[in-house]
Design a protein around this motif. Structure first.
Motif, PDB file in Angstrom:
ATOM      1  N   THR A 168       0.753  -1.185  -0.187  1.00  0.00           N
ATOM      2  CA  THR A 168       0.053   0.159  -0.008  1.00  0.00           C
ATOM      3  C   THR A 168       0.979   1.403   0.026  1.00  0.00           C
ATOM      4  O   THR A 168       1.807   1.456   0.799  1.00  0.00           O
ATOM      5  CB  THR A 168      -0.825  -0.064   1.361  1.00  0.00           C
ATOM      6  OG1 THR A 168      -1.795  -1.203   1.268  1.00  0.00           O
ATOM      7  CG2 THR A 168      -1.852   1.187   1.331  1.00  0.00           C
ATOM      8  N   SER A 185       1.387   4.780   0.796  1.00  0.00           N
ATOM      9  CA  SER A 185       1.028   5.661   1.686  1.00  0.00           C
ATOM     10  C   SER A 185       1.818   6.503   2.402  1.00  0.00           C
ATOM     11  O   SER A 185       3.156   6.318   2.311  1.00  0.00           O
ATOM     12  CB  SER A 185      -0.008   4.975   2.771  1.00  0.00           C
ATOM     13  OG  SER A 185       0.827   4.094   3.494  1.00  0.00           O
ATOM     14  N   TYR A 210      -3.170   6.649  -5.820  1.00  0.00           N
ATOM     15  CA  TYR A 210      -2.655   6.463  -4.520  1.00  0.00           C
ATOM     16  C   TYR A 210      -3.559   7.444  -3.317  1.00  0.00           C
ATOM     17  O   TYR A 210      -2.744   8.358  -2.941  1.00  0.00           O
ATOM     18  CB  TYR A 210      -1.327   6.306  -4.328  1.00  0.00           C
ATOM     19  CG  TYR A 210      -0.385   5.513  -5.564  1.00  0.00           C
ATOM     20  CD1 TYR A 210      -0.441   4.232  -5.324  1.00  0.00           C
ATOM     21  CD2 TYR A 210       0.028   6.236  -6.356  1.00  0.00           C
ATOM     22  CE1 TYR A 210      -0.001   3.514  -6.293  1.00  0.00           C
ATOM     23  CE2 TYR A 210       0.837   5.415  -7.566  1.00  0.00           C
ATOM     24  CZ  TYR A 210       0.664   4.102  -7.302  1.00  0.00           C
ATOM     25  OH  TYR A 210       1.215   3.334  -8.321  1.00  0.00           O
ATOM     26  N   GLN A 246      -4.205   7.244  -0.460  1.00  0.00           N
ATOM     27  CA  GLN A 246      -3.517   7.352   0.865  1.00  0.00           C
ATOM     28  C   GLN A 246      -2.291   8.016   0.823  1.00  0.00           C
ATOM     29  O   GLN A 246      -1.676   8.190   1.884  1.00  0.00           O
ATOM     30  CB  GLN A 246      -3.278   5.797   1.386  1.00  0.00           C
ATOM     31  CG  GLN A 246      -4.744   5.197   1.568  1.00  0.00           C
ATOM     32  CD  GLN A 246      -4.477   3.857   2.201  1.00  0.00           C
ATOM     33  OE1 GLN A 246      -4.133   3.654   3.182  1.00  0.00           O
ATOM     34  NE2 GLN A 246      -4.889   2.751   1.625  1.00  0.00           N
ATOM     35  N   LEU A 247      -1.708   8.445  -0.024  1.00  0.00           N
ATOM     36  CA  LEU A 247      -0.504   9.417  -0.376  1.00  0.00           C
ATOM     37  C   LEU A 247      -0.727  10.872  -0.280  1.00  0.00           C
ATOM     38  O   LEU A 247      -1.786  11.180  -1.015  1.00  0.00           O
ATOM     39  CB  LEU A 247       0.363   8.955  -1.420  1.00  0.00           C
ATOM     40  CG  LEU A 247       1.525   9.612  -1.968  1.00  0.00           C
ATOM     41  CD1 LEU A 247       2.553   8.994  -0.789  1.00  0.00           C
ATOM     42  CD2 LEU A 247       2.124   9.049  -3.361  1.00  0.00           C
TER      43      LEU A 247
END
Length: 294
Positions: free
Chosen positions: A88, A90, A117, A119-120
């Motif tokens: 993932t 992040s 992405y 969560q980034l």
């Protein structure tokens, strides 16, 4: 042909011996011989000749070897990057930016990054090319844009991706055509120049050029922003390096004069610390930029 055959080709070329190549590849000698035979048949070329000392590359084999090595290396990088992206992605990615966002395609890059992405998050820091390099090496920036290729100067090594090549032109104030037309670097050095700090790509590029021509430029002002440099050229203060597209635009719009006998070509690159290139966030950013600029 397939990667197994290319690996066998490279191993035999390096070892010059079927037995040692087989041991390196953890297969039997007949298997390596069969792979070499199949590759030669598919290419319709003879890659090796046998001699008393072992297997010797033919001229054709020697020409193909570096390409086979590149294919194998690229496949390894592909797999490493794909593996990194399985995790993932992040966290916060600190990005060093330079020049204007339109030129670096920063908006497209960030949009694609956060959509792919979610969560980034990103943190941007604008600066000069040399400052970005320093901060990437120090670890305060994860990645960044850079002009040219990071120098191999014994400091923290960097991995770089060349995004595009472009040209710098020398631009002079309106009315200076007779002073710059047909003039080389040595003559142009005598005219007033707008200079930049050591961290600037302009400084690095011009220092190298003038040193090669054994010339000392006449520096009349020190500036650190391209818009300021352009304004000072328009005001008649002196010469400056300007990107080709901007130089042409300003020549048409404001009558600025482009020195017709000189230019400097360089690249826009994206960099990170070499040892960090396979970290998930960094690998993801490089992969996205590669697709945007391809």
């Amino acid at each position: 042909m397939d990667l197994t055959q290319l690996r066998a080709f490279v191993a035999v070329a390096r070892e010059a011996n079927l037995t040692r190549a087989a041991a390196q590849l953890h297969v039997t000698q007949p298997a390596v011989s069969l792979q070499i035979k199949s590759l030669q048949e598919s290419l319709q070329l003879t890659l090796f000749t046998r001699s008393a000392s072992g297997m010797r590359l033919t001229n054709d084999g020697a020409r193909l070897l570096p390409f086979a090595e590149k294919v194998i290396a690229s496949m390894g990088e592909f797999r490493q990057t794909a593996h990194a992206l399985h995790s993932t992605v992040s966290g916060e990615l600190a990005i060093g930016t330079i020049l204007d966002p339109e030129f670096t395609r920063l908006g497209v890059f960030l949009k694609r990054l956060v959509e792919t992405y979610p969560q980034l998050s990103t943190k941007l820091q604008q600066g000069m090319s040399g400052t970005v390099l320093q901060q990437v090496r120090a670890g305060s920036l994860d990645v960044g844009f850079y002009l040219g290729q990071p120098p191999d100067d014994g400091k923290t090594p960097c991995h770089s991706l060349v995004l595009t090549a472009f040209t710098y032109r020398v631009v002079a104030p309106n009315g200076w055509r007779s002073r710059v037309a047909g003039q080389g670097w040595a003559s142009l050095a005598k005219l007033p120049w707008l200079w930049t700090p050591p961290e600037s790509a302009h400084h690095r590029l011009l220092n190298k050029i003038f040193a090669e021509h054994d010339a000392i430029p006449n520096k009349v002002a020190l500036v650190d922003q391209e818009p300021t440099m352009l304004d000072l050229v328009k005001s008649g203060v002196g010469l400056s390096l300007i990107r080709d597209s901007i130089a042409i635009r300003e020549a048409h719009a404001h009558g600025l004069v482009i020195a017709d006998a000189v230019s400097i070509t360089t690249e826009l690159s994206f960099i990170c610390q070499e040892k960090r290139q396979h970290e998930a966030m960094i690998a993801a950013s490089f992969a996205l930029l590669k697709t945007i600029w391809s």
